[in-house]
Scaffold this motif. Sequence first.
Motif, PDB file in Angstrom:
ATOM      1  N   ARG A  51      31.157  50.845  67.882  1.00 20.44           N
ATOM      2  CA  ARG A  51      30.627  50.726  69.231  1.00 20.44           C
ATOM      3  C   ARG A  51      29.109  50.851  69.250  1.00 20.44           C
ATOM      4  NH1 ARG A  51      35.198  53.373  72.760  1.00 20.44           N
ATOM      5  NH2 ARG A  51      35.188  55.041  71.276  1.00 20.44           N
ATOM      6  N   LEU A  52      28.470  50.157  70.165  1.00 17.92           N
ATOM      7  CA  LEU A  52      27.047  50.358  70.403  1.00 17.92           C
ATOM      8  C   LEU A  52      26.871  51.576  71.306  1.00 17.92           C
ATOM      9  CD1 LEU A  52      25.831  46.702  71.171  1.00 17.92           C
ATOM     10  CD2 LEU A  52      25.804  47.922  69.003  1.00 17.92           C
ATOM     11  N   SER A  53      25.755  52.286  71.106  1.00 19.38           N
ATOM     12  CA  SER A  53      25.461  53.457  71.925  1.00 19.38           C
ATOM     13  C   SER A  53      24.362  53.134  72.913  1.00 19.38           C
ATOM     14  CB  SER A  53      25.023  54.628  71.041  1.00 19.38           C
ATOM     15  OG  SER A  53      26.093  55.037  70.224  1.00 19.38           O
ATOM     16  N   TYR A  54      24.647  53.302  74.190  1.00 20.38           N
ATOM     17  CA  TYR A  54      23.644  53.041  75.204  1.00 20.38           C
ATOM     18  C   TYR A  54      23.101  54.367  75.711  1.00 20.38           C
ATOM     19  CZ  TYR A  54      21.403  51.181  79.358  1.00 20.38           C
ATOM     20  OH  TYR A  54      20.485  50.848  80.303  1.00 20.38           O
ATOM     21  N   PRO A  55      21.810  54.643  75.470  1.00 22.36           N
ATOM     22  CA  PRO A  55      21.237  55.930  75.863  1.00 22.36           C
ATOM     23  C   PRO A  55      20.983  56.008  77.372  1.00 22.36           C
ATOM     24  CG  PRO A  55      19.663  54.635  74.597  1.00 22.36           C
ATOM     25  CD  PRO A  55      20.821  53.753  74.878  1.00 22.36           C
ATOM     26  N   ILE A  56      21.322  57.142  77.949  1.00 19.70           N
ATOM     27  CA  ILE A  56      21.067  57.382  79.366  1.00 19.70           C
ATOM     28  C   ILE A  56      20.249  58.655  79.493  1.00 19.70           C
ATOM     29  CG2 ILE A  56      22.164  58.170  81.493  1.00 19.70           C
ATOM     30  CD1 ILE A  56      24.208  56.234  81.246  1.00 19.70           C
ATOM     31  N   GLY A  57      19.164  58.563  80.236  1.00 20.34           N
ATOM     32  CA  GLY A  57      18.339  59.741  80.421  1.00 20.34           C
ATOM     33  C   GLY A  57      17.366  59.506  81.554  1.00 20.34           C
ATOM     34  N   ARG A  58      16.354  60.333  81.637  1.00 19.35           N
ATOM     35  CA  ARG A  58      15.403  60.183  82.735  1.00 19.35           C
ATOM     36  C   ARG A  58      14.619  58.886  82.593  1.00 19.35           C
ATOM     37  NH1 ARG A  58      14.564  63.556  86.372  1.00 19.35           N
ATOM     38  NH2 ARG A  58      12.349  63.176  86.721  1.00 19.35           N
ATOM     39  N   ARG A  59      14.449  58.405  81.363  1.00 25.27           N
ATOM     40  CA  ARG A  59      13.669  57.189  81.166  1.00 25.27           C
ATOM     41  C   ARG A  59      14.525  56.082  80.566  1.00 25.27           C
ATOM     42  NH1 ARG A  59       8.625  57.609  82.069  1.00 25.27           N
ATOM     43  NH2 ARG A  59       7.921  59.691  82.648  1.00 25.27           N
ATOM     44  N   THR A  60      15.627  55.831  81.208  1.00 19.76           N
ATOM     45  CA  THR A  60      16.524  54.785  80.724  1.00 19.76           C
ATOM     46  C   THR A  60      15.851  53.420  80.835  1.00 19.76           C
ATOM     47  OG1 THR A  60      18.483  56.025  81.359  1.00 19.76           O
ATOM     48  CG2 THR A  60      18.732  53.657  81.116  1.00 19.76           C
ATOM     49  N   ARG A  61      15.686  52.767  79.698  1.00 19.89           N
ATOM     50  CA  ARG A  61      15.175  51.396  79.684  1.00 19.89           C
ATOM     51  C   ARG A  61      16.130  50.578  78.848  1.00 19.89           C
ATOM     52  NH1 ARG A  61      12.522  53.845  82.651  1.00 19.89           N
ATOM     53  NH2 ARG A  61      10.268  53.836  82.999  1.00 19.89           N
ATOM     54  N   PHE A  62      16.495  49.435  79.329  1.00 24.67           N
ATOM     55  CA  PHE A  62      17.561  48.676  78.685  1.00 24.67           C
ATOM     56  C   PHE A  62      17.272  48.327  77.231  1.00 24.67           C
ATOM     57  CE2 PHE A  62      19.469  44.589  77.572  1.00 24.67           C
ATOM     58  CZ  PHE A  62      20.787  44.980  77.564  1.00 24.67           C
ATOM     59  N   SER A  63      16.217  47.565  77.003  1.00 26.88           N
ATOM     60  CA  SER A  63      16.033  47.003  75.669  1.00 26.88           C
ATOM     61  C   SER A  63      15.632  48.056  74.641  1.00 26.88           C
ATOM     62  CB  SER A  63      14.993  45.889  75.714  1.00 26.88           C
ATOM     63  OG  SER A  63      13.912  46.266  76.525  1.00 26.88           O
ATOM     64  N   GLU A  64      14.841  49.045  75.045  1.00 25.66           N
ATOM     65  CA  GLU A  64      14.421  50.068  74.077  1.00 25.66           C
ATOM     66  C   GLU A  64      15.614  50.792  73.486  1.00 25.66           C
ATOM     67  OE1 GLU A  64      11.702  52.758  75.875  1.00 25.66           O
ATOM     68  OE2 GLU A  64      10.436  51.164  76.704  1.00 25.66           O
ATOM     69  N   GLY A  65      16.561  51.146  74.358  1.00 17.47           N
ATOM     70  CA  GLY A  65      17.679  51.961  73.916  1.00 17.47           C
ATOM     71  C   GLY A  65      18.551  51.294  72.874  1.00 17.47           C
ATOM     72  N   ALA A 101      17.581  48.812  70.870  1.00 11.65           N
ATOM     73  CA  ALA A 101      16.824  48.259  69.747  1.00 11.65           C
ATOM     74  C   ALA A 101      17.318  48.882  68.447  1.00 11.65           C
ATOM     75  CB  ALA A 101      15.341  48.528  69.941  1.00 11.65           C
ATOM     76  N   GLY A 102      17.544  48.065  67.444  1.00  9.70           N
ATOM     77  CA  GLY A 102      17.989  48.566  66.153  1.00  9.70           C
ATOM     78  C   GLY A 102      19.499  48.516  65.994  1.00  9.70           C
ATOM     79  N   GLN A 103      20.230  48.436  67.111  1.00  2.22           N
ATOM     80  CA  GLN A 103      21.690  48.379  67.015  1.00  2.22           C
ATOM     81  C   GLN A 103      22.200  46.949  67.047  1.00  2.22           C
ATOM     82  OE1 GLN A 103      24.015  51.486  69.093  1.00  2.22           O
ATOM     83  NE2 GLN A 103      22.141  51.936  70.181  1.00  2.22           N
ATOM     84  N   ALA A 104      21.338  46.031  67.497  1.00  2.00           N
ATOM     85  CA  ALA A 104      21.705  44.619  67.517  1.00  2.00           C
ATOM     86  C   ALA A 104      20.447  43.826  67.188  1.00  2.00           C
ATOM     87  CB  ALA A 104      22.257  44.219  68.879  1.00  2.00           C
ATOM     88  N   SER A 105      20.638  42.667  66.585  1.00  2.00           N
ATOM     89  CA  SER A 105      19.446  41.936  66.169  1.00  2.00           C
ATOM     90  C   SER A 105      18.879  41.091  67.305  1.00  2.00           C
ATOM     91  CB  SER A 105      19.763  41.053  64.962  1.00  2.00           C
ATOM     92  OG  SER A 105      20.888  40.256  65.222  1.00  2.00           O
ATOM     93  N   GLU A 106      19.692  40.755  68.274  1.00  2.00           N
ATOM     94  CA  GLU A 106      19.186  39.951  69.383  1.00  2.00           C
ATOM     95  C   GLU A 106      19.725  40.454  70.712  1.00  2.00           C
ATOM     96  OE1 GLU A 106      21.127  36.636  70.451  1.00  2.00           O
ATOM     97  OE2 GLU A 106      19.633  36.056  71.929  1.00  2.00           O
ATOM     98  N   LEU A 107      18.820  40.805  71.641  1.00  2.00           N
ATOM     99  CA  LEU A 107      19.218  41.288  72.959  1.00  2.00           C
ATOM    100  C   LEU A 107      18.715  40.317  74.016  1.00  2.00           C
ATOM    101  CD1 LEU A 107      18.393  45.051  72.512  1.00  2.00           C
ATOM    102  CD2 LEU A 107      20.655  44.084  72.921  1.00  2.00           C
ATOM    103  N   ARG A 108      19.565  39.992  74.968  1.00  2.00           N
ATOM    104  CA  ARG A 108      19.166  39.039  75.991  1.00  2.00           C
ATOM    105  C   ARG A 108      19.733  39.477  77.335  1.00  2.00           C
ATOM    106  NH1 ARG A 108      21.515  34.757  73.917  1.00  2.00           N
ATOM    107  NH2 ARG A 108      22.746  34.015  75.658  1.00  2.00           N
TER     108      ARG A 108
END
Lengths: 245, 245
Positions: free
Chosen positions: A85-99, A101-108
């Motif tokens: 599974r991919l891990s999607y980080p949730i926090g005070r500064r949730t940003r989609f692509s940063e979180g 990054a590194g788990q998939a080679s292409e994000l769109r």
Amino acid sequence: MTKVTATSDSHLSGVAIWRRIADAVRLDIVGGKLARGDKLAGEMELAERFGANRHTVRRALQALAAEGVIRTEQGRGSFVDSAKRLSYPIGRRTRFSEGLAGQASELRRQVLGTRLENASASVAAALGLVSGAKVTRLDTVSLADGRPISRATSWVVYRDFPDFAARFAGEQSTTAVFAGLGVSDYVRASTRISARHADAEETALLKLAPGAILLVSEGVDADVNGRPILYGLSRFPADLMELVV
Amino acid sequence: MTKVTATSDSHLSGVAIWRRIADAVRLDIVGGKLARGDKLAGEMELAERFGANRHTVRRALQALAAEGVIRTEQGRGSFVDSAKRLSYPIGRRTRFSEGLAGQASELRRQVLGTRLENASASVAAALGLVSGAKVTRLDTVSLADGRPISRATSWVVYRDFPDFAARFAGEQSTTAVFAGLGVSDYVRASTRISARHADAEETALLKLAPGAILLVSEGVDADVNGRPILYGLSRFPADLMELVV
DNA sequence: TCAACTTGTCTAATGAACTAGACAACTTAG
DNA sequence: CTAAGTTGTCTAGTTCATTAGACAAGTTGA
């Protein structure tokens, strides 16, 4: 591996035995107990383990193969054919692509559409508006390596950001759009997480097997003064994603 | 209300139409669209809305009535008979009883048992141990107003807290047990959230309808020095609970 | 090559899920 | 009381889920 009590109560649950077996096996795979390339137990052994018939197990494996989770070869067995599974980080500064990054080679992020609408009760409450106030609604689907991993809907106060929809066409990132609108920074004020089955539209857009489970994350972003600027409702396939707080 | 495409693909999903209708209606109730005492749409109207037969709708309503979510009266209709979801707060200082205070009048944690075991790979990784190290395992079920709302398993490093199991018998709160063991304060270091179907044991312990969805929260608590002291795995019925970050 | 083990495919039978239609029983508003 | 609208309960037929058994076809190692 999780045991499923088979025949006794399948008619009480409304969930077919083959689907419960498929869910249990998929859980072992996306949960990390089985790695890519590992060999699954034989159909006979699985049938015994779940207390079901071999044909029922075969149907479960066929469903998993159709999802691309496993691959079956005659005479040899079934083999894991997907990653963790991919891990999607949730926090005070949730940003989609940063979180991610590194788990998939292409994000769109793909924009399904924007429209102006009157805030429903829940949207109005989240953004601190009166019910019926004008809001801009943005519908998106996000993909990692071409595979859909989230379906998100965002609402922005129209009075505060009348150009939001127009600007989003040019920029791909919410952060960039807000930066252009004078909001240099924003933080996640609150997040609520629940889970449910996907409906027909979500099943189609996220290319899921019917009956799949979604993680639902609902949250409000606020600017540095604590004023709510965006209300977001994201839906993640629970088989592909987990949320990390 | 969510639309379900009925006949066309029910056999592809492995989830019976009556269950999907029940899930959709329950979602409207626990999600707040329908309040306690509200009248549901009639069986005919629901049948049309979901593109299913009236008998199928009736089966869905019977399942919800058996769960105690609705109540049906001949000649009158069906009425909502349950409250909204409870919100379980998750943050750096997650404490069980504090978070739910005010949402239920009676909270209780029931200890299923404790035992000494060798850490599995995932437990060892979470607590920073070598695989196979001795850990104390604690299994509990929590109840709000007599209704089970979570099934939790905790692992504590045996070397650091050999008396953990013994002390837990006397105290009801994890915080109190750690206080007695010299840990005055601890914080949540990380939390991972996922979702899946309940297995047979969870269905029984949490008194769920078969096929119910669980929110799974996995996390590590650490002392003030950042040393991991407890690894916890909590499972919440997604129909009864949501997690608030 | 052979034996053991794997998956693939076929037939057959049972029960549950779903649909369809009809009518009874009950409640409410007029 | 009556008419309209609601839920309760039958019958009946079709499709799907599950089980059972048998054998074909492919793979592997001795």
